[in-house]
Design a protein around this motif. Structure first.
Motif, PDB file in Angstrom:
ATOM      1  N   GLY A   1       0.816  -1.203   0.000  1.00  0.00           N
ATOM      2  CA  GLY A   1       0.000   0.000   0.000  1.00  0.00           C
ATOM      3  C   GLY A   1       0.851   1.255   0.000  1.00  0.00           C
ATOM      4  N   ARG A   2       0.528   2.140  -0.910  1.00  0.00           N
ATOM      5  CA  ARG A   2       1.247   3.418  -0.942  1.00  0.00           C
ATOM      6  C   ARG A   2       0.227   4.522  -0.753  1.00  0.00           C
ATOM      7  NH1 ARG A   2       4.402   3.277  -5.640  1.00  0.00           N
ATOM      8  NH2 ARG A   2       2.444   3.403  -6.770  1.00  0.00           N
ATOM      9  N   GLY A   3       0.434   5.327   0.248  1.00  0.00           N
ATOM     10  CA  GLY A   3      -0.463   6.456   0.481  1.00  0.00           C
ATOM     11  C   GLY A   3       0.347   7.606   1.004  1.00  0.00           C
ATOM     12  N   ARG A   4       0.032   8.765   0.574  1.00  0.00           N
ATOM     13  CA  ARG A   4       0.781   9.948   0.961  1.00  0.00           C
ATOM     14  C   ARG A   4       0.954   9.994   2.479  1.00  0.00           C
ATOM     15  NH1 ARG A   4      -1.185  14.929  -2.216  1.00  0.00           N
ATOM     16  NH2 ARG A   4      -2.908  15.090  -0.752  1.00  0.00           N
ATOM     17  N   THR A   5       1.990  10.696   2.911  1.00  0.00           N
ATOM     18  CA  THR A   5       2.202  10.854   4.346  1.00  0.00           C
ATOM     19  C   THR A   5       0.933  11.420   4.985  1.00  0.00           C
ATOM     20  OG1 THR A   5       3.133  13.047   3.895  1.00  0.00           O
ATOM     21  CG2 THR A   5       4.682  11.243   4.163  1.00  0.00           C
ATOM     22  N   GLY A   6       0.548  10.826   6.097  1.00  0.00           N
ATOM     23  CA  GLY A   6      -0.628  11.322   6.793  1.00  0.00           C
ATOM     24  C   GLY A   6      -1.945  10.930   6.151  1.00  0.00           C
ATOM     25  N   SER A   7      -1.929   9.887   5.335  1.00  0.00           N
ATOM     26  CA  SER A   7      -3.168   9.533   4.640  1.00  0.00           C
ATOM     27  C   SER A   7      -3.904   8.383   5.326  1.00  0.00           C
ATOM     28  CB  SER A   7      -2.867   9.160   3.185  1.00  0.00           C
ATOM     29  OG  SER A   7      -2.093   7.979   3.127  1.00  0.00           O
ATOM     30  N   GLY A   8      -3.446   7.998   6.491  1.00  0.00           N
ATOM     31  CA  GLY A   8      -4.190   6.997   7.252  1.00  0.00           C
ATOM     32  C   GLY A   8      -3.744   5.562   7.017  1.00  0.00           C
ATOM     33  N   LYS A   9      -2.460   5.371   6.827  1.00  0.00           N
ATOM     34  CA  LYS A   9      -1.972   4.025   6.527  1.00  0.00           C
ATOM     35  C   LYS A   9      -2.033   3.097   7.739  1.00  0.00           C
ATOM     36  CE  LYS A   9       1.950   5.474   4.742  1.00  0.00           C
ATOM     37  NZ  LYS A   9       1.680   6.917   4.521  1.00  0.00           N
ATOM     38  N   THR A  10      -1.852   3.663   8.923  1.00  0.00           N
ATOM     39  CA  THR A  10      -1.833   2.791  10.098  1.00  0.00           C
ATOM     40  C   THR A  10      -3.169   2.060  10.255  1.00  0.00           C
ATOM     41  OG1 THR A  10      -0.329   4.359  11.141  1.00  0.00           O
ATOM     42  CG2 THR A  10      -1.299   2.678  12.541  1.00  0.00           C
ATOM     43  N   ILE A  11      -4.251   2.782  10.087  1.00  0.00           N
ATOM     44  CA  ILE A  11      -5.553   2.123  10.166  1.00  0.00           C
ATOM     45  C   ILE A  11      -5.748   1.197   8.970  1.00  0.00           C
ATOM     46  CG2 ILE A  11      -8.051   2.556  10.004  1.00  0.00           C
ATOM     47  CD1 ILE A  11      -7.609   5.002  11.799  1.00  0.00           C
ATOM     48  N   ALA A  12      -5.191   1.584   7.851  1.00  0.00           N
ATOM     49  CA  ALA A  12      -5.359   0.775   6.637  1.00  0.00           C
ATOM     50  C   ALA A  12      -4.838  -0.644   6.829  1.00  0.00           C
ATOM     51  CB  ALA A  12      -4.653   1.441   5.454  1.00  0.00           C
ATOM     52  N   PHE A  13      -3.796  -0.806   7.645  1.00  0.00           N
ATOM     53  CA  PHE A  13      -3.382  -2.191   7.924  1.00  0.00           C
ATOM     54  C   PHE A  13      -3.798  -2.643   9.321  1.00  0.00           C
ATOM     55  CE2 PHE A  13       0.640   0.225   8.877  1.00  0.00           C
ATOM     56  CZ  PHE A  13       0.772  -0.094  10.210  1.00  0.00           C
ATOM     57  N   GLY A  14      -3.879  -1.684  10.265  1.00  0.00           N
ATOM     58  CA  GLY A  14      -4.156  -2.055  11.651  1.00  0.00           C
ATOM     59  C   GLY A  14      -5.545  -2.644  11.859  1.00  0.00           C
ATOM     60  N   ALA A  15      -6.545  -2.006  11.284  1.00  0.00           N
ATOM     61  CA  ALA A  15      -7.918  -2.448  11.519  1.00  0.00           C
ATOM     62  C   ALA A  15      -8.188  -3.831  10.911  1.00  0.00           C
ATOM     63  CB  ALA A  15      -8.902  -1.403  10.986  1.00  0.00           C
ATOM     64  N   PRO A  16      -7.856  -4.046   9.644  1.00  0.00           N
ATOM     65  CA  PRO A  16      -8.119  -5.376   9.091  1.00  0.00           C
ATOM     66  C   PRO A  16      -7.256  -6.457   9.736  1.00  0.00           C
ATOM     67  CG  PRO A  16      -6.889  -4.052   7.516  1.00  0.00           C
ATOM     68  CD  PRO A  16      -7.310  -3.124   8.615  1.00  0.00           C
ATOM     69  N   LEU A  17      -6.058  -6.065  10.199  1.00  0.00           N
ATOM     70  CA  LEU A  17      -5.209  -7.031  10.888  1.00  0.00           C
ATOM     71  C   LEU A  17      -5.914  -7.553  12.140  1.00  0.00           C
ATOM     72  CD1 LEU A  17      -1.454  -6.800  11.605  1.00  0.00           C
ATOM     73  CD2 LEU A  17      -2.961  -6.715  13.557  1.00  0.00           C
ATOM     74  N   VAL A  18      -6.472  -6.637  12.905  1.00  0.00           N
ATOM     75  CA  VAL A  18      -7.180  -7.047  14.119  1.00  0.00           C
ATOM     76  C   VAL A  18      -8.381  -7.923  13.753  1.00  0.00           C
ATOM     77  CG1 VAL A  18      -8.556  -6.207  16.059  1.00  0.00           C
ATOM     78  CG2 VAL A  18      -6.428  -5.053  15.461  1.00  0.00           C
ATOM     79  N   GLU A  19      -9.147  -7.493  12.775  1.00  0.00           N
ATOM     80  CA  GLU A  19     -10.323  -8.254  12.357  1.00  0.00           C
ATOM     81  C   GLU A  19      -9.931  -9.672  11.940  1.00  0.00           C
ATOM     82  OE1 GLU A  19     -13.657  -7.215  12.099  1.00  0.00           O
ATOM     83  OE2 GLU A  19     -14.084  -9.300  11.569  1.00  0.00           O
ATOM     84  N   SER A  20      -8.865  -9.741  11.206  1.00  0.00           N
ATOM     85  CA  SER A  20      -8.425 -11.012  10.674  1.00  0.00           C
ATOM     86  C   SER A  20      -7.946 -11.962  11.773  1.00  0.00           C
ATOM     87  CB  SER A  20      -7.318 -10.724   9.657  1.00  0.00           C
ATOM     88  OG  SER A  20      -6.892 -11.878   9.070  1.00  0.00           O
ATOM     89  N   ILE A  21      -7.190 -11.417  12.725  1.00  0.00           N
ATOM     90  CA  ILE A  21      -6.734 -12.224  13.855  1.00  0.00           C
ATOM     91  C   ILE A  21      -7.932 -12.720  14.655  1.00  0.00           C
ATOM     92  CG2 ILE A  21      -5.482 -12.155  16.054  1.00  0.00           C
ATOM     93  CD1 ILE A  21      -3.730 -12.190  13.574  1.00  0.00           C
ATOM     94  N   LEU A  22      -8.881 -11.824  14.820  1.00  0.00           N
ATOM     95  CA  LEU A  22     -10.089 -12.176  15.553  1.00  0.00           C
ATOM     96  C   LEU A  22     -10.814 -13.339  14.880  1.00  0.00           C
ATOM     97  CD1 LEU A  22     -12.000 -11.270  17.896  1.00  0.00           C
ATOM     98  CD2 LEU A  22     -13.228  -9.939  16.171  1.00  0.00           C
TER      99      LEU A  22
END
Length: 643
Positions: free
Chosen positions: A285-306
């Motif tokens: 994933g490439r997104g400009r600085t400050g474009s919300g990348k942490t949630i872009a991987f963090g949220a689905p990661l949690v969902e997936s682990i769950l």
DNA sequence: AAAAAAT
């Protein structure tokens, strides 16, 4: 001999390849390659010589190691070992500072005594860097570009030495360049190149082979390379305008947690990556600085682990099932601040694993059992080695700032860590890999080729620099004016982040600002972790408005409302420029970036900006000029007046 | 040059 006794006597360690022992030794990292001397220990342990002076700046060139010419033993001349400063010394220091600051910044830019070179008549300037040699580069054909182009990708528009640029007029496309093999090799080229090399520190003949090879590589690291672009699927903001987080497949608890964090609706990069990640695909994933990348991987990661544990229990001492790697401790901390609330909302636990702090707490958390590990490579490898961290159950591994993590020096530990993940998964599957960065390009090729399977690649359409909320300026100044110009740039209301190339200069500038009555703190790797955390917090909490940092703060660190980024030293790489600049103008706020250069660096700066695809006016300036007042925000700019 | 683990 292993540097670490534990390695020698202890358990077998596949993790620590002796071939890399030199590179990863404590000595190299913590004492700049010199043996530890008494005064090092003092400054390391103490920080007692006032908050703003912790002694690193006092190192003089020449005192590198006993092997080197010009080495001065710590007790040279029978002088007493360094001790606490007396009052009279401290009084004299303040006076001496102004002078030293100026002299030191002069030394910094011409550390090898320009005079030497000029006398030899080579006329080579220090700004010129040797270029990468084709035959030294790993060749990587094919790769994962969707178009299947298999050309050598690493040299595209690489920064080239002046003699070549002179004849060809600026960098040009790879396709127009002659094949590198047709040209004389560096060592065979006439005096120009060799003169330059011999003007470098005299130590070559005394280096052993390993050291020499390393120094060659290190110099090559300075070459600014535009890697081939990753072909990506571009997501348009309009395409995802009325998509919600639950539409993307996230559960209600997570959606609620995101809402509490202020993320009501997905940003484009999030809308793009979340479904693919939930499908179990490897994602870039490439997104400009400050474009919300942490949630872009963090949220689905949690969902997936769950989802993966559905029906199962969370046992005591369970092994982590997700790993997030970051290049700096501050960034690891910050990622945890975003991911932890998401994880907690569904009963999962995160822990931070990074160096510079005692291990006990981290190990304790691991013993109890955590689901998501967030950290930096060094400590993670350390704990793996100690058998206190087991990544075999990790089913998702994330590299944040992935292109940076794929650089020399980072790539090897990262690869070793990734190889440890997912080995215990059933069905012969390996861990899912997610790579994110604002400047993601084929620099990650080595990692992708080894670890990713048919990755989905996403970016956001229309994210060019012109659409950014950041204004870029370049000030062309005389070197002797630098301190004064910097002083007046940071003497302002708003939050200011100043970047320097070295730790010593960051420390020195902090002192300079403090002496001028401008509260400032430093952030760099010479500070202990407590101090790093404290100083960064002083900025975020508003206690100070000026932070002087090395590139440790260039990537990822989010501080609200930094409205001016000052590059006291111009960056060497266009990516560094983009990341530093990205500390301002976050979430659409206005921001300004000013880079100080001297006249002779002008051309090189233009080239760098072109690579970054940034337009910036150059202004020649000296202390007191209106343009400085404008940039500092004490006076409206022309644009602001007409607006 | 910086960063990332501690002896």
């Amino acid at each position: 001999m292993p540097k670490n006794g534990r390695l020698k006597g202890g358990r077998p360690s596949r993790n620590f390849d002796p071939r890399y022992a030199r590179k990863t030794s404590f000595r190299d990292r913590h004492a700049g390659g010199r043996p530890i001397r008494d005064d090092d220990r003092r400054t390391d342990a103490g920080e007692r010589r006032s908050a703003s002076s912790d002694g690193r700046a006092d190192r003089r060139p020449g005192s590198i190691s006993p092997k080197h010419r010009g080495y001065r033993p710590p007790d040279a001349g029978g002088a007493a070992p360094k001790r606490r400063w007396s009052d009279s010394e401290r009084a004299g220091r303040d006076e001496a500072r102004a002078i030293r600051n100026r002299a030191e910044s002069g030394r910094r830019e011409a550390p090898h005594r320009r005079g030497d070179r000029d006398e030899r008549g080579h006329g080579r300037r220090f700004e010129e860097r040797p270029e990468r040699r084709f035959d030294e580069r790993p060749r990587r054909d094919g790769g994962f570009g969707r178009d299947g182009r298999g050309r050598d990708d690493r040299s595209d528009r690489s920064h080239r030495s002046r003699d070549e640029r002179g004849t060809r007029g600026g960098y040009d496309r790879r396709d127009e360049r002659p094949r590198r093999d047709d040209r004389p090799r560096r060592d065979d080229r006439p005096g120009f190149e060799r003169g330059h090399r011999s003007a470098r520190p005299v130590r070559h003949d005394r280096f052993d082979a390993a050291n020499r090879a390393e120094s060659v590589r290190a110099r090559e690291e300075h070459v600014d390379i535009v890697h081939e672009r990753l072909e990506a699927e571009a997501v348009r903001a309009s395409d995802v305008a009325d998509v919600s987080f639950s539409d993307l497949g996230l559960g209600s608890n997570i959606v609620e947690a995101l809402k509490n964090m202020g993320a009501e609706t997905p940003f484009p990069i999030q809308a793009a990556t979340i479904p693919s990640i939930l499908q179990g695909r490897d994602v870039l994933g490439r997104g400009r600085t400050g474009s919300g990348k942490t949630i872009a991987f963090g949220a689905p990661l949690v969902e997936s682990i769950l989802q993966s544990q559905r029906g199962g229990r969370r046992e005591f001492g369970r092994r982590p099932r997700a790993l997030i790697l970051a290049p700096t401790r501050e960034l690891a901390l910050q990622i945890d601040r975003t991911v932890q609330p998401i994880a907690r909302s569904v009963g999962l636990f995160t822990t931070q694993i990074y160096g510079g702090v005692p291990q006990a707490r981290q190990v304790g958390a691991l013993k109890k059992g955590v689901d998501i590990v967030i950290g930096t490579p060094g400590r993670i490898e350390d704990l793996i080695e100690q058998r206190k961290l087991d990544l075999s159950d990790v089913r998702i591994a994330v590299l944040d700032e992935a292109d940076h993590m794929a650089e020399l020096g980072f790539a090897e530990p990262v690869q070793r860590i990734l190889r440890r993940t997912g080995t215990g998964l059933s069905g012969g599957t390996t861990s899912q890999k997610l790579l994110f960065s604002a400047t993601l390009d084929r620099e990650v090729a080595a990692i992708v080729d080894e670890f990713l399977v048919d990755p989905a690649v996403y970016e956001v359409a229309g994210e060019d620099q012109d659409s950014s909320s950041i204004e870029h300026r370049v000030l062309v100044i005389e070197h002797r004016d630098k301190a004064e110009v910097l002083g007046s740039l940071v003497d302002r209301e708003g939050r200011t982040l100043v970047f320097t190339r070295t730790r010593a200069y960051a420390e020195m500038l902090t002192e300079q600002f403090e002496d001028a009555g401008i509260p400032a703190v430093a952030l760099h790797g010479d500070l202990n972790q407590a101090k790093r955390t404290r100083n960064l917090h002083k900025l975020t909490s508003g206690k100070v408005r000026v932070l002087v940092a090395t590139d440790v703060a260039a990537r990822g660190i989010h501080v609200d409302d930094i409205d001016l980024v000052v590059q006291a030293d111009a960056p060497d790489e266009y990516k560094t420029y983009l990341h530093r600049a990205g500390r301002t103008g976050r979430a659409g706020h206005a921001g300004r970036v000013v880079t100080l250069i001297t006249r002779h660096r002008r051309r090189r700066m233009e080239d760098l900006l072109a690579r970054a695809q940034i337009h910036a006016p150059f202004d020649v300036a000296e202390p007191g000029d209106d343009v400085i007042e404008e940039i500092a925000g004490r006076m409206p700019t022309d644009a602001e007046l007409t607006a």
